[in-house]
Design an enzyme around this catalytic site. Structure first.
Site, PDB file in Angstrom:
ATOM      1  N   TYR A 112     -11.528  -5.954  -5.756  1.00  0.00           N
ATOM      2  CA  TYR A 112     -12.540  -5.161  -6.509  1.00  0.00           C
ATOM      3  C   TYR A 112     -13.938  -5.661  -6.046  1.00  0.00           C
ATOM      4  CZ  TYR A 112     -15.592  -2.908  -9.872  1.00  0.00           C
ATOM      5  OH  TYR A 112     -16.555  -1.932 -10.378  1.00  0.00           O
ATOM      6  N   THR A 134       0.885  -1.081   0.051  1.00  0.00           N
ATOM      7  CA  THR A 134      -0.208   0.050  -0.010  1.00  0.00           C
ATOM      8  C   THR A 134       0.834   1.359  -0.013  1.00  0.00           C
ATOM      9  OG1 THR A 134      -1.631  -1.041   1.321  1.00  0.00           O
ATOM     10  CG2 THR A 134      -1.777   1.173   0.941  1.00  0.00           C
ATOM     11  N   LYS A 186       0.232 -10.285   7.236  1.00  0.00           N
ATOM     12  CA  LYS A 186       0.423  -8.758   7.827  1.00  0.00           C
ATOM     13  C   LYS A 186      -0.851  -8.357   8.124  1.00  0.00           C
ATOM     14  CE  LYS A 186       1.470  -4.101   6.638  1.00  0.00           C
ATOM     15  NZ  LYS A 186       1.901  -3.068   5.579  1.00  0.00           N
ATOM     16  N   TYR A 227      -2.253 -10.738   3.172  1.00  0.00           N
ATOM     17  CA  TYR A 227      -2.059  -9.415   3.539  1.00  0.00           C
ATOM     18  C   TYR A 227      -3.632  -8.826   3.976  1.00  0.00           C
ATOM     19  CZ  TYR A 227      -1.180  -4.509   2.829  1.00  0.00           C
ATOM     20  OH  TYR A 227      -0.813  -2.996   3.028  1.00  0.00           O
TER      21      TYR A 227
END
Length: 300
Positions: free
Chosen positions: A110, A47, A169, A139
């Site tokens: 999405y 990110t 994470k 993630y």
């Protein structure tokens, strides 16, 4: 508690040239500086790296630039998760061939409201295509992706793929979720996304931290990690939490890049790709305060 190495991985920023192409020279320089400042490794193309504004070719070329510059691929966990399987497979296969420690993989993000069955199938499609040498760090960032990685999903993936599911994470910002993952799956490496959670993470059996503000405060965060349970832990924790708190009140990625630019006395580091816009003057004092607390040790 499972014995494990406790580590800091930096989701390194991606500097851009005036034409918005990747500034490979600054990208490599910043990466080297972070490693010299005490980071155990890098998690580029997540990110903070503006990864979803980068093409597949750009990500692969930038990863190769890091390795060509002498950074050990065993210290790299690049982000590879995309909305479509082909791109995720391409990036994950490339990172695996390059010898990276693993990949940090978003679920397809999405479509929202998808089932665990669908997300499992998406991860399985990639893992089966890349093969047994792939190591996946899941993630979990539901506030951005809209697609959570649930405990039952993790359990199913580990049951199918064993040690290929290397870690997770947790960028949810919810300690109770991180704690639940650590407790349920002690065999994987679970990283918090906030350095303020390092004491709890490590005490509970986690693996450390993958934090955006490591770009700016690597030495301070490393000092906290090294000073856990020592006489200075409270003061070290106060320092990293103060820096973290400032960034949490700002547009995060432009603010991190502005701070790195200030630390380097090099405004080129501050450039972002649309849809982000560069940090405005109204936040200049806050960024300066973060840099003051962190010190001039970000990039070199």
């Amino acid at each position: 508690m499972t014995n494990r190495q406790i580590e800091l991985f930096v989701p390194a920023i991606t500097p851009f040239k005036p034409d918005l192409s990747i500034d490979t020279e600054r990208f490599v320089a910043h990466a080297r500086a972070l490693m010299a400042a005490g980071a155990h490794g890098l998690a580029p193309f997540g990110t903070t790296s503006e990864a979803n504004s980068l093409s597949v070719a750009e990500r692969m070329a930038a990863l190769e630039a890091l390795i060509d510059a002498g950074i050990d691929p065993g210290q790299l966990i690049p982000g590879t998760g995309c909305c479509n399987a082909e791109d995720t497979i391409t990036l994950s296969s490339h990172a695996t061939r390059m010898g990276c420690r693993g990949v940090l993989m978003l679920p397809p993000f999405y479509y929202k409201g998808v089932s665990d069955d669908g997300v499992f199938d998406a991860f399985a499609q990639v893992i089966d295509a890349v093969g047994p040498n792939l190591c996946v760090y899941l993630y979990h960032i539901p506030q951005m992706s809209g697609v959570p990685i649930t405990l039952p999903l993790i359990e199913r993936l580990i049951a199918r793929y064993g040690g290929q599911i290397a870690g997770l994470k947790d960028s949810s910002g919810k300690w109770e979720n991180t704690k639940a993952v650590i407790k349920a799956f002690p065999q994987i490496d679970t990283y918090s996304a906030s350095e303020s959670m390092i004491p709890q993470n490590v005490a509970t059996g986690g693996a450390g931290c993958i934090s955006a503000s490591l770009n700016v405060n690597p030495r301070g965060i490393r000092a906290l990690l090294d000073g856990l349970n020592g006489p200075d832990q409270a003061a070290l924790h106060e320092q990293v939490s103060a820096v973290r708190s400032i960034f949490e009140g700002l547009p995060l990625i432009p603010a991190i890049k502005a701070a790195v630019a200030e630390q380097n006395n090099d405004p080129e580091y501050a450039r972002v790709r649309p849809p982000f816009v560069a940090m405005g003057d109204e936040h200049k004092d806050a960024v300066a305060e973060a840099v003051r607390i962190a010190g001039p040790q970000g990039a070199a």
